[in-house]
Design an enzyme around this catalytic site. Structure first.
Site, short mmCIF file in Angstrom:
data_model
loop_
_atom_site.label_atom_id
_atom_site.label_comp_id
_atom_site.label_asym_id
_atom_site.label_seq_id
_atom_site.Cartn_x
_atom_site.Cartn_y
_atom_site.Cartn_z
N CYS A 190 -2.15 31.57 14.78
CA CYS A 190 -1.92 32.09 16.13
C CYS A 190 -1.48 30.96 17.04
O CYS A 190 -2.15 30.60 18.01
CB CYS A 190 -3.19 32.76 16.65
SG CYS A 190 -2.92 33.79 18.10
N GLU A 191 -0.34 30.37 16.73
CA GLU A 191 0.24 29.25 17.48
C GLU A 191 1.75 29.35 17.41
O GLU A 191 2.31 29.49 16.32
CB GLU A 191 -0.18 27.89 16.89
CG GLU A 191 -1.65 27.54 17.03
CD GLU A 191 -2.01 27.10 18.43
OE1 GLU A 191 -1.09 26.78 19.22
OE2 GLU A 191 -3.22 27.09 18.74
N GLU B 276 0.82 -1.21 0.00
CA GLU B 276 0.00 0.00 0.00
C GLU B 276 0.85 1.27 0.00
O GLU B 276 0.85 2.04 0.96
CB GLU B 276 -0.94 -0.01 1.21
CG GLU B 276 -1.92 -1.17 1.19
CD GLU B 276 -2.58 -1.40 2.53
OE1 GLU B 276 -2.37 -0.59 3.45
OE2 GLU B 276 -3.30 -2.40 2.67
N GLY C 252 1.57 4.99 -0.60
CA GLY C 252 0.82 6.23 -0.81
C GLY C 252 1.78 7.38 -0.81
O GLY C 252 2.00 8.05 -1.82
#
Length: 465
Positions: free
Chosen positions: A393-394, A318, A320
């Site tokens: 705002c972090e 799989e 990705g």
């Protein structure tokens, strides 16, 4: 505690920067392994993709935006298809899901792995054959299960006894007999160049091998008149740069396979080894080419099947991130440049761009280490240690934690971050009510949006109060 999903290699720091990040001889140099194959600099030093300058693309589509090198993606699909001609390749839609991309992977014979109703509906709408879709998820709803059963989804990877019970009920009511795989928690956690074979069963995914749940789940499906067990499924981590941990994972899964064959007389036709194959996000990453991964997995399955005394099951994988991740980059516009001086005479440039954690959550979530380059022009100034940050705002709104950029980088410059095709748009949000960026496919012939830019009007339309 540093929580990088690729492990302790990302925790080696020297002063203000990681030890692997060295001062560049040429700050304009593009490391080819980080960028799509059709990205280069023109005679003026401006970044181009498939011959189109980023400044022209920015004028046409705005920033921030993800730019998708379709030719690069097709080349990667072709290589993986050729390398894994002995296996079923399921494109992991969670990395990036759009109708255009799913149609491309189908052209190369890939199937599609989905884990929600939304991803499943996109795949069906894109025209993917239901038999070529696999459904994952640790908490599948009744609507997801019935949708899968009604459409004849090719396989469902079961993750709990409750799910097995509900599938029996739905399958009986609909008169169908779905093909199931049991997700087996093999107790292997892979991190880049190391793996830990213990203490990773404390998680939400899968049936544990050690407590017998994996066997019990398989046994219950085998005994059910409404369900069909077709194989076992494993997944051991993300950003994996070698096949060592897959050997342990395959060995443990095939032992269960052999026990089921002995005790029930069933020869399960398939074993899924999951995904997680790494890509280069910065200069320290060294991913394996698909040909080497394929050779390694083929040898592992042959050896472990012989040791378990069973016929080799057909393998499915799989990928990705390893397909879509390197084929995109994000283009930003610089809005603020702030030199920050620290004690001891050290410091760095804080370069603020018009995106951030809403279009790439991975640095904040995983402490993932990305690279960046000045895209709109060449530069002859010295290189300065910089941190690329967003407009949210972090304090943790960091796009690129450590990078050397031109010391004269300025407001209005374009900045490009490679390797953002996987889990960036997929994990995108509207934090601080910022609309999500578009995805623009670029070829030699031109460019087109394959996912439109969200607008403030889109956000207001959903705010019905």
């Amino acid at each position: 505690m540093r929580a990088h999903e690729a492990g302790a290699l990302h925790g080696d720091f020297t002063g203000l920067r990681p030890s692997w990040l060295t001062v560049p001889v040429d700050v304009n140099e593009l490391h080819g392994y980080l960028w799509p194959q059709n990205v280069s600099r023109d005679d003026r030093g401006e970044l181009t993709v498939a011959g189109h300058s980023v400044s022209e693309l920015a004028r046409q589509y705005g920033t921030p935006a993800y730019f998708f090198d379709e030719g690069d993606f097709r080349t990667r699909c072709h290589r993986w298809a050729e390398a894994f001609d002995f296996a079923d390749v399921y494109y992991a839609a969670k990395a990036f899901c759009s109708k255009a991309v799913l149609r491309i992977v189908a052209e190369y014979g890939f199937k599609v792995d989905v884990c929600t109703e939304g991803e499943m509906v996109v795949a069906l709408t894109a025209g993917i054959e239901p038999s070529n879709i696999g459904l994952h998820g640790n908490n599948k709803s009744d609507s997801e299960l019935t949708l899968a059963l009604k459409h004849g989804i090719g396989r469902i990877v079961v993750d709990s006894f409750d799910e097995i019970h509900r599938l029996e009920q739905h399958a009986a009511a609909l008169g169908v007999r779905p093909q199931l795989m049991v997700r087996v928690n093999v107790g292997v956690e892979a991190h880049t160049h190391e793996y830990i074979a213990t203490a990773h069963e404390d998680q939400k995914f899968g049936f544990s091998l050690t407590d017998g749940d994996a066997y019990a789940a398989a046994d219950r499906i085998i005994r059910s008149e409404h369900l069909q067990l077709v194989g076992l499924h494993t997944h051991i981590g993300s950003q994996i740069f070698d096949t060592s941990a897959f050997e342990v994972s395959a060995q443990r899964a095939l032992r269960l396979h052999a026990r089921l064959q002995r005790e029930h007389g069933v020869n399960l036709p398939e074993l899924d080894l999951g995904g997680g194959y790494g890509i280069a996000l910065n200069s320290q990453d060294d991913p394996q080419p698909p040909e080497d991964i394929a050779d390694g997995l083929r040898a592992i399955i042959a050896e472990e099947s012989a040791a378990a005394g069973i016929d080799q099951p057909r393998i499915s994988i799989e990928p990705g991130r390893s397909l879509i991740g390197p084929s995109m980059f994000t283009l930003y516009t610089v809005g603020t440049v702030k030199p920050v001086r620290l004690s001891g005479g050290t410091g760095r440039l804080y370069v603020s761009v018009d995106g951030g954690m809403s279009d790439n959550l991975r640095p904040a979530l995983y402490d993932a280490s990305y690279s960046a380059t000045l895209a709109s022009r060449a530069d002859t100034s010295t290189a300065s240690l910089a941190r690329v940050v967003g407009k949210h705002c972090e304090a943790g709104d960091i796009v690129v934690k450590d990078e050397f950029l031109p010391s004269d980088i300025a407001v209005g410059d374009l900045l490009a971050v490679p390797g953002t095709g996987a889990y960036c748009r997929s994990m995108g949000s509207n934090y601080n009510h910022i609309p999500r960026p578009p995805v623009i496919a670029v070829t030699r012939e031109g460019s087109r949006p394959i996912v439109a830019r969200e607008t403030i009007e889109d956000l207001l339309r959903l705010d019905v109060g």
